[in-house]
Write an enzyme that holds these catalytic residues in place. Structure first.
Site, mmCIF file in Angstrom:
data_model
loop_
_atom_site.group_PDB
_atom_site.id
_atom_site.type_symbol
_atom_site.label_atom_id
_atom_site.label_comp_id
_atom_site.label_asym_id
_atom_site.label_seq_id
_atom_site.Cartn_x
_atom_site.Cartn_y
_atom_site.Cartn_z
ATOM 1 N N HIS A 195 0.841 -1.206 0.000
ATOM 2 C CA HIS A 195 0.000 0.000 0.000
ATOM 3 C C HIS A 195 0.873 1.251 0.000
ATOM 4 O O HIS A 195 0.544 2.251 -0.659
ATOM 5 C CB HIS A 195 -0.902 0.028 1.241
ATOM 6 C CG HIS A 195 -1.872 -1.114 1.315
ATOM 7 N ND1 HIS A 195 -1.756 -2.134 2.229
ATOM 8 C CD2 HIS A 195 -2.976 -1.401 0.576
ATOM 9 C CE1 HIS A 195 -2.756 -2.992 2.071
ATOM 10 N NE2 HIS A 195 -3.507 -2.575 1.073
ATOM 11 N N SER A 228 -2.296 -8.406 2.816
ATOM 12 C CA SER A 228 -2.769 -8.269 4.203
ATOM 13 C C SER A 228 -3.049 -9.639 4.805
ATOM 14 O O SER A 228 -3.016 -9.811 6.022
ATOM 15 C CB SER A 228 -4.039 -7.414 4.238
ATOM 16 O OG SER A 228 -3.777 -6.142 3.679
ATOM 17 N N GLN A 245 -18.071 -7.787 -0.540
ATOM 18 C CA GLN A 245 -17.192 -8.626 -1.346
ATOM 19 C C GLN A 245 -16.726 -9.889 -0.612
ATOM 20 O O GLN A 245 -15.844 -10.585 -1.095
ATOM 21 C CB GLN A 245 -16.001 -7.817 -1.863
ATOM 22 C CG GLN A 245 -14.996 -7.379 -0.820
ATOM 23 C CD GLN A 245 -14.010 -6.353 -1.368
ATOM 24 O OE1 GLN A 245 -14.347 -5.200 -1.612
ATOM 25 N NE2 GLN A 245 -12.765 -6.763 -1.571
#
Ligand code: PAF
Length: 282
Positions: free
Chosen positions: A35, A185, A59
């Site tokens: 990120h 992540s 999602q």
């Protein structure tokens, strides 16, 4: 200074106070060096950088990790401050979906049913719906997406083109650990042994890319990648390992191509991909 806003009204005010171009990096938080690279690229290309942090319930499938998904707002803000982000938009679900889950969703079309979409029904409907909403709320000049989620990037580009959205989509190459593991992540879910297995995914892609560089045709590239994956990650539960063209259309016989892999390692589903060039017509 990084301004944290959590409502649509505060976002509109913060956005209106900025003159010049705005680059948006959309995230679900749990920020890492991947990120940070998106933010760094955004800073290079836009006058102001806005990061969204929102774990989008739309999602996640019913058996997926929505509840366990890491929520680390304080640490994320620290990273954003250090990276020179101007605005962080971290809304609640009620702020993004004030009427509850939306009845109308973006249909990703046939590509949305393949690869990730085949294993995660409704996933890309949820992703594109929130991306469209966040584009409408943040009004970016540029949006930055990582190539790590290559199918997502491809579908966002497609949606922006198909809906004539006034924004430029910028793809940013995947950031990897020194040993090749793509940053994600979800890597934090991996035990040490699972992490070692996960390395087989990038090793397989690298083997395919090397074979292509050495002149192998598409079939031989796939064979090279499969054999490294089988040897390096025998415990990984393979979902797909495919070779496509750069737009994820059926694989080319020569020229630019993309190799994509998805596998479950323990309870964690991992994806990775690499660009390669097929020099030999098959
Ligand atoms: O890539 C992600 O983190 C998410 O899919 C996104 C683009 C932020 C939408 O929720």
């Amino acid at each position: 200074m990084t301004e944290l806003v959590q409502t649509r009204g505060a976002l509109a005010a913060a956005r209106a106070a900025r003159e010049g171009s705005v680059g948006v990096v959309m995230t679900m938080g749990a920020l890492h060096a991947g990120h940070a690279e998106l933010i760094r690229t955004a800073r290079e290309q836009a006058d102001h950088v806005l990061v969204t942090i929102f774990v989008n319930p739309l999602q996640f499938g019913p058996s997926e990790d929505f509840d366990q998904y890491p929520r680390t707002l304080e640490g994320d803000l620290e990273i954003c401050r250090g990276a020179g982000v101007d605005i962080v938009f971290a809304p609640s679900a009620a702020e993004v979906y004030p009427g509850g889950e939306p009845a109308v969703r973006v249909n990703p079309g046939p590509l949305g049913e393949e690869l990730e979409g085949a294993s995660r029904p409704g996933f890309f409907h949820g992703v594109l719906t929130v991306v469209l909403k966040l584009i409408n709320l943040t009004r970016p000049d540029l949006v930055f997406f990582g190539e790590k989620d290559y199918q997502q990037l491809t579908l966002v580009r497609r949606m922006v083109a198909d809906f004539n959205l006034p924004v430029r989509v910028v793809g940013v190459p995947t950031v990897r650990e020194a040993d090749g593991l793509a940053l994600s992540s979800r890597n934090r879910y991996l035990s040490a042994a699972e992490r070692a297995t996960a390395l087989g995914l990038s090793a397989a892609l690298q083997a395919g890319a090397t074979a292509a560089k050495d002149g192998a045709d598409a079939e031989a590239v796939l064979v090279a990648a499969r054999s490294v994956l089988a040897a390096a990650a025998p415990d990984a539960e393979l979902d797909y390992l495919v070779l496509t063209d750069p737009d994820l259309q059926p694989r080319p016989v020569s020229g630019p191509a993309r190799m994509l892999v998805a596998a479950r390692v323990g309870r964690t589903r991992l994806i990775d991909n690499m660009p390669l060039h097929l020099a030999v017509a098959g």
